[in-house]
Design an enzyme around this catalytic site. Structure first.
Site, short mmCIF file in Angstrom:
data_model
loop_
_atom_site.label_atom_id
_atom_site.label_comp_id
_atom_site.label_asym_id
_atom_site.label_seq_id
_atom_site.Cartn_x
_atom_site.Cartn_y
_atom_site.Cartn_z
N HIS A 1 18.11 11.08 44.30
CA HIS A 1 16.87 11.86 44.41
C HIS A 1 15.70 11.07 43.81
CE1 HIS A 1 19.63 15.61 44.22
NE2 HIS A 1 19.20 15.51 45.46
N ARG B 292 21.05 9.86 53.91
CA ARG B 292 22.00 8.93 53.32
C ARG B 292 22.84 8.24 54.37
NH1 ARG B 292 23.72 13.59 49.35
NH2 ARG B 292 23.01 14.64 51.22
N LYS C 85 23.64 29.36 47.54
CA LYS C 85 24.50 28.18 47.36
C LYS C 85 25.26 28.23 46.03
CE LYS C 85 22.56 24.46 50.14
NZ LYS C 85 22.03 23.09 50.06
N SER D 184 24.81 15.51 44.75
CA SER D 184 24.95 16.38 43.58
C SER D 184 26.36 16.97 43.53
CB SER D 184 23.93 17.51 43.64
OG SER D 184 22.62 17.00 43.64
P1 ADP Z 1 19.62 20.53 49.71
O1 ADP Z 1 20.51 21.58 49.17
O2 ADP Z 1 18.32 21.03 50.21
O3 ADP Z 1 20.25 19.54 50.66
P2 ADP Z 1 19.76 18.47 47.71
O4 ADP Z 1 19.28 18.59 46.32
O5 ADP Z 1 21.23 18.28 47.93
O6 ADP Z 1 19.18 19.72 48.41
O7 ADP Z 1 18.99 17.29 48.44
C1 ADP Z 1 17.60 17.29 48.57
C2 ADP Z 1 17.21 16.17 49.50
O8 ADP Z 1 17.55 14.93 48.91
C3 ADP Z 1 17.91 16.20 50.85
O9 ADP Z 1 17.00 15.72 51.83
C4 ADP Z 1 19.05 15.24 50.67
O10 ADP Z 1 19.43 14.65 51.91
C5 ADP Z 1 18.38 14.22 49.77
N1 ADP Z 1 19.37 13.49 48.97
C6 ADP Z 1 20.37 13.96 48.20
N2 ADP Z 1 21.06 12.98 47.61
C7 ADP Z 1 20.48 11.82 48.04
C8 ADP Z 1 20.76 10.43 47.83
N3 ADP Z 1 21.78 10.02 47.10
N4 ADP Z 1 19.96 9.55 48.44
C9 ADP Z 1 18.94 9.95 49.22
N5 ADP Z 1 18.64 11.22 49.49
C10 ADP Z 1 19.40 12.15 48.90
#
Ligand code: ADP
Length: 164
Positions: free
Chosen positions: A17, A90, A41, A128
């Site tokens: 992130h 990703r 979630k 996450s």
């Molecule tokens: P959500 O539940 O909305 O997917 P996340 O917190 O899991 O929320 O992710 C928020 C955003 O960050 C999403 O667009 C996700 O694809 C991106 N994201 C999560 N992990 C990574 C990572 N390791 N590298 C790049 N983008 C990421």
């Protein structure tokens, strides 16, 4: 003044992130990291905890702020005068869902554009969900999250996570 909204659950924030946040901060005048309530979630951390963990990570980046939101993302983006929604990609596996989401958001509000950004290759496997799983089993999450997030995970999972 160009504003980007970077929405997500951030349960918890990872280095992946942060990588996206840093890239977006170079392209936009202002970036708002928008932590979604997303109770459906069943997040590990409360909304306030997730927001705090994001805020603590943003220390050195002057044009980035964190906020919490509930309800439709496009409504929030409009309220905050966002020009773009940032999402991280990703791998190809992210693409189908993100593509649908972007097109749905465009249907709901054609003025907000979605921009996809790719993290450093080393973060393409990072999520996450996996970080929580590793922490819950006592694995070392050092390479994946900032130190304060590691401490928060330790507090959540207690003794088992202390091995690292
Ligand atoms: P959500 O539940 O909305 O997917 P996340 O917190 O899991 O929320 O992710 C928020 C955003 O960050 C999403 O667009 C996700 O694809 C991106 N994201 C999560 N992990 C990574 C990572 N390791 N590298 C790049 N983008 C990421």
């Amino acid at each position: 003044m160009r504003t980007a909204i970077y929405p997500g659950s951030f349960d918890p924030l990872t280095n992946g992130h942060l990588d996206i946040i840093q890239r977006a901060a170079k392209l936009f005048d202002r970036v708002i990291v928008a932590v979604a309530r997303n109770e459906s979630k069943h997040p590990l951390f409360t909304l306030q905890q997730r927001l705090k963990l994001v805020q603590l990570a943003l220390g050195g980046i002057p044009n980035v702020e964190a906020d919490a939101f509930d309800g439709l993302l496009v409504d929030y983006a409009q309220r905050r005068e966002g020009d773009a929604i940032i999402r991280g990609l990703r791998a190809v596996s992210d693409f189908e869902f993100e593509f649908q989401l972007a097109l749905m958001n465009r249907k709901l509000n054609s003025r907000v554009e979605t921009i996809f950004m790719m993290p450093r290759e080393t973060y393409t496997f990072l999520s996450s969900r996996l970080v929580k799983e590793v922490a819950s089993l006592g694995g070392d999450v050092d390479p994946f999250v900032p130190a304060h997030v590691k401490s928060a995970l330790r507090r959540k999972f207690g003794r088992r996570a202390r091995k690292s």
